[in-house]
Design a protein around this motif. Structure first.
Motif, PDB file in Angstrom:
ATOM      1  N   PRO A   1     -34.014 -14.023  22.080  1.00 26.63           N
ATOM      2  CA  PRO A   1     -34.142 -13.436  22.954  1.00 26.63           C
ATOM      3  C   PRO A   1     -32.941 -13.349  24.548  1.00 26.63           C
ATOM      4  N   ALA A   2     -33.225 -12.578  25.111  1.00 24.66           N
ATOM      5  CA  ALA A   2     -32.543 -12.756  26.354  1.00 24.66           C
ATOM      6  C   ALA A   2     -33.199 -13.214  27.524  1.00 24.66           C
ATOM      7  N   THR A   3     -34.343 -13.136  28.233  1.00 21.94           N
ATOM      8  CA  THR A   3     -35.458 -14.257  29.002  1.00 21.94           C
ATOM      9  C   THR A   3     -35.557 -15.549  28.097  1.00 21.94           C
ATOM     10  N   LEU A   4     -36.320 -16.366  28.524  1.00 19.46           N
ATOM     11  CA  LEU A   4     -37.503 -16.918  28.968  1.00 19.46           C
ATOM     12  C   LEU A   4     -38.647 -16.185  27.782  1.00 19.46           C
TER      13      LEU A   4
ATOM     14  N   LYS B   1     -30.551 -26.937  27.037  1.00 24.73           N
ATOM     15  CA  LYS B   1     -30.762 -26.468  27.870  1.00 24.73           C
ATOM     16  C   LYS B   1     -32.079 -27.764  28.249  1.00 24.73           C
ATOM     17  N   PHE B   2     -32.114 -28.546  27.566  1.00 27.49           N
ATOM     18  CA  PHE B   2     -33.540 -29.712  28.524  1.00 27.49           C
ATOM     19  C   PHE B   2     -32.197 -30.122  28.420  1.00 27.49           C
ATOM     20  N   ALA B   3     -31.415 -30.591  28.203  1.00 26.07           N
ATOM     21  CA  ALA B   3     -30.485 -32.273  28.265  1.00 26.07           C
ATOM     22  C   ALA B   3     -29.389 -32.270  29.335  1.00 26.07           C
TER      23      ALA B   3
ATOM     24  N   SER C   1     -36.815 -21.159  33.780  1.00 24.24           N
ATOM     25  CA  SER C   1     -35.033 -20.213  34.296  1.00 24.24           C
ATOM     26  C   SER C   1     -34.423 -21.353  35.280  1.00 24.24           C
ATOM     27  N   SER C   2     -35.115 -21.247  37.144  1.00 23.18           N
ATOM     28  CA  SER C   2     -34.805 -21.938  37.950  1.00 23.18           C
ATOM     29  C   SER C   2     -34.578 -23.491  38.000  1.00 23.18           C
TER      30      SER C   2
END
Length: 167
Positions: free
Chosen positions: A4-7, A56-58, A86-87
């Motif tokens: 997917p392109a976005t969350l 991403k989470f790290a 995302s922010s």
């Protein structure tokens, strides 16, 4: 499944049973993997930090901490959480690149670029205006001489074409 392109697209692509399990499938979310804990069915991180994207989470965890991320997500309405994540990811990446200024440094840089480009635009517009004035003056001189030549041809007299105006 396509990436997917976005969350938001990712979240919308999950069915509700996957979200209730706490992770996509049987593997724990990226948060629970990093923190080495069991991923609960109601894990707040699972919809936003999938196990296939642990970086991403790290990075968000390194900047904000898991407890703070959890508190922030709980304060945000569910329909706005994907945007909040995302922010957070953007801010965390900016903080990693520039620990002192973070996003503010990027914004400041872009504002300076805008100011510089506005100045260049003003200079270009002034040059265009100046060129337009030169062309207008040249056209006036051409019209003047054209009329003078017509007058000479019409009246049959010699005109005083002694000197031409300088351009």
């Amino acid at each position: 499944m396509a990436i997917p392109a976005t969350l938001n697209q990712y979240y919308n692509s999950l069915n509700k049973s996957e979200i209730k399990m706490g992770a996509t499938g049987n593997s724990p979310c990226a948060s629970c993997k990093l923190l080495r804990r069991r991923c609960a069915k109601d894990c707040i991180f699972a919809p936003y930090f999938p196990s296939d994207d642990p970086h991403k989470f790290a990075i968000v965890h390194k900047v904000f901490g898991a407890s703070n991320i959890s508190k922030m997500l709980q304060e945000v309405p569910v329909n706005k959480r994907a945007d909040a994540v995302s922010s957070l990811v953007y801010e965390a990446n900016a903080r990693m690149r520039d620990p002192v200024y973070g996003c503010v440094g990027a914004i400041s840089y872009l504002q300076n670029q805008v100011s510089h480009l506005q100045m260049q635009l003003a200079i270009a517009q002034a040059d265009i205006l100046s060129s337009t004035n030169v062309i207008s003056n040249s056209m006036n001189k051409i019209m003047y001489y054209s009329l003078k030549i017509r007058f000479i041809n019409f009246s049959g007299e010699d005109g005083d074409l002694v000197s031409q105006p300088s351009m």
